[in-house]
Design a protein around this motif. Structure first.
Motif, PDB file in Angstrom:
ATOM      1  N   LYS A  90       1.038  -1.191   0.337  1.00 48.81           N
ATOM      2  CA  LYS A  90       0.250   0.052  -0.200  1.00 48.81           C
ATOM      3  C   LYS A  90       0.726   1.175   0.331  1.00 48.81           C
ATOM      4  O   LYS A  90       0.261   2.692  -0.494  1.00 48.81           O
ATOM      5  CB  LYS A  90      -1.241  -0.176   0.947  1.00 48.81           C
ATOM      6  N   LYS A 116      -7.331  -0.088  -7.127  1.00 51.17           N
ATOM      7  CA  LYS A 116      -9.028  -0.799  -6.250  1.00 51.17           C
ATOM      8  C   LYS A 116      -7.992  -2.197  -5.611  1.00 51.17           C
ATOM      9  O   LYS A 116      -7.929  -2.358  -4.148  1.00 51.17           O
ATOM     10  CB  LYS A 116     -10.173  -1.212  -6.853  1.00 51.17           C
ATOM     11  N   LYS A 117      -7.816  -2.555  -6.639  1.00 52.11           N
ATOM     12  CA  LYS A 117      -6.867  -4.440  -6.130  1.00 52.11           C
ATOM     13  C   LYS A 117      -6.236  -4.404  -5.503  1.00 52.11           C
ATOM     14  O   LYS A 117      -5.872  -5.191  -4.332  1.00 52.11           O
ATOM     15  CB  LYS A 117      -7.383  -4.813  -7.508  1.00 52.11           C
ATOM     16  N   GLU A 118      -5.286  -2.785  -6.020  1.00 46.74           N
ATOM     17  CA  GLU A 118      -3.488  -3.056  -4.606  1.00 46.74           C
ATOM     18  C   GLU A 118      -4.468  -3.002  -3.178  1.00 46.74           C
ATOM     19  O   GLU A 118      -3.466  -3.683  -1.926  1.00 46.74           O
ATOM     20  CB  GLU A 118      -2.925  -2.899  -5.825  1.00 46.74           C
ATOM     21  N   ASP A 154      -6.961  -2.655  -1.820  1.00 46.85           N
ATOM     22  CA  ASP A 154      -8.133  -3.327  -1.114  1.00 46.85           C
ATOM     23  C   ASP A 154      -8.365  -2.426   0.341  1.00 46.85           C
ATOM     24  O   ASP A 154      -8.058  -3.095   1.440  1.00 46.85           O
ATOM     25  CB  ASP A 154      -7.524  -4.731   0.122  1.00 46.85           C
ATOM     26  N   LYS A 155      -9.205  -1.442   0.031  1.00 48.06           N
ATOM     27  CA  LYS A 155      -9.892  -0.645   1.281  1.00 48.06           C
ATOM     28  C   LYS A 155     -11.133  -1.028   1.291  1.00 48.06           C
ATOM     29  O   LYS A 155     -11.556  -1.177   0.664  1.00 48.06           O
ATOM     30  CB  LYS A 155      -9.643   0.964   1.165  1.00 48.06           C
ATOM     31  N   ALA A 156     -12.126  -1.474   2.907  1.00 48.06           N
ATOM     32  CA  ALA A 156     -13.179  -1.283   2.427  1.00 48.06           C
ATOM     33  C   ALA A 156     -14.053  -0.217   2.490  1.00 48.06           C
ATOM     34  O   ALA A 156     -13.074   0.630   2.234  1.00 48.06           O
ATOM     35  CB  ALA A 156     -13.121  -2.534   4.343  1.00 48.06           C
ATOM     36  N   GLN A 196     -17.251  -5.166   0.809  1.00 49.29           N
ATOM     37  CA  GLN A 196     -16.072  -5.295  -0.509  1.00 49.29           C
ATOM     38  C   GLN A 196     -14.702  -4.336  -0.991  1.00 49.29           C
ATOM     39  O   GLN A 196     -14.566  -2.759   0.322  1.00 49.29           O
ATOM     40  CB  GLN A 196     -17.423  -4.254  -1.303  1.00 49.29           C
ATOM     41  N   LEU A 197     -13.834  -4.573  -0.781  1.00 56.02           N
ATOM     42  CA  LEU A 197     -12.609  -4.016  -1.196  1.00 56.02           C
ATOM     43  C   LEU A 197     -12.071  -3.644  -1.893  1.00 56.02           C
ATOM     44  O   LEU A 197     -11.295  -3.685  -2.136  1.00 56.02           O
ATOM     45  CB  LEU A 197     -11.378  -5.255   0.103  1.00 56.02           C
ATOM     46  N   ASN A 198     -12.860  -2.461  -2.435  1.00 53.28           N
ATOM     47  CA  ASN A 198     -12.581  -1.720  -3.567  1.00 53.28           C
ATOM     48  C   ASN A 198     -13.172  -0.509  -3.423  1.00 53.28           C
ATOM     49  O   ASN A 198     -13.672   0.471  -4.163  1.00 53.28           O
ATOM     50  CB  ASN A 198     -13.025  -2.507  -4.552  1.00 53.28           C
TER      51      ASN A 198
END
Length: 258
Positions: free
Chosen positions: A2, A138-140, A142-144, A151-153
């Motif tokens: 991150k 979004k993929k790297e 991974d924020k909720a 949903q981690l995007n």
């Protein structure tokens, strides 16, 4: 990972801003006379640096605020004001409103910076690059999401980045001929970002970074548009590109005058 992504974003913005200083033409020491024409030619190039300040500030602010107590508290306050049941899907459409404005202005004969084909080309390139950057982040990261932690995007906001791409394209096309029209697209973009937070889909930092990416990408595309200047419709005045929006998606179609 991150932290690496964040640093990469910051370095990209800094490099983009610093690169503008190298673009000013150098003169021989023997030629010390500066004409008014030369001053006018240099103004747009200096303004390129100024144009990078806004997206850089948005991205940097978002990076500083993400996962902070402040933005979580702000999100709770927003939902407390709107209510837990609040949800409007208008943001699914407001992100495209500046595009409708642009093509409508073309149809009604408002003078634009580019031909409609070049407008569409710049819009498409800006959208593809912004969408790719947003998807990767979004993929790297991974924020909720605030409303659904599964949903981690959440970071950054795709709706917001697209809205600011649309607004930035409208701005670039009409800022010289119709400033009011040029700036009006940002009202729809801000509305989109605000609704993403009010709908409990994104935090403030998600919206800020999404906006910064959208603006920065679009301005870079317009700065380097001379590299992809191909236009087979340049001498054709009886063809036009008209947007089509339905409940299921977005499309375009050609119209021809006889």
């Amino acid at each position: 990972m991150k932290i690496s992504i964040y640093l990469l974003l910051i370095c990209l913005c800094i490099h983009t801003a610093q690169a503008q200083f190298t673009e000013l033409p150098t003169a021989d020491l023997a030629d010390l006379t500066i004409t008014n024409d030369q001053v006018e030619q240099n103004k747009p190039k200096r303004n390129l640096f100024t144009k990078r300040i806004i997206p850089f500030t948005l991205i940097a602010s978002g990076l500083l605020l993400t996962t902070s107590d402040f933005e979580e508290s702000l999100q709770r306050d927003i939902r407390g004001y709107t209510g837990d049941d609040f949800y409007l899907n208008i943001d699914d459409y407001t992100r495209y409103a500046p595009i409708v404005q642009m093509y409508a202005a073309d149809i009604f004969g408002v003078e634009a910076r580019n031909h409609w084909f070049d407008q569409t080309k710049n819009l498409l390139i800006s959208t593809l690059v912004t969408s790719a950057a947003t998807t990767i982040l979004k993929k790297e990261v991974d924020k909720a999401r605030p409303g659904d932690p599964s949903q981690l995007n959440s970071f950054p906001s795709g709706h917001t980045s697209m809205a600011f791409v649309s607004a930035a394209v409208l701005y670039e096309e009409f800022i010289d001929s119709s400033p009011l029209l040029a700036y009006s697209g940002y009202l729809f973009a801000v509305t989109t970002g605000s609704l993403r937070m009010m709908n409990n889909k994104h935090y403030l930092s998600d919206v800020l970074v999404g906006a910064g990416i959208g603006i920065l990408t679009t301005r870079l595309v317009y700065h380097y548009e001379h590299l992809f200047s191909w236009n087979p419709f340049k001498k054709t005045d009886d063809l036009a590109l008209v947007p089509q929006f339905t409940g299921d998606g977005v499309g375009v179609y050609f119209s021809k005058s006889f």
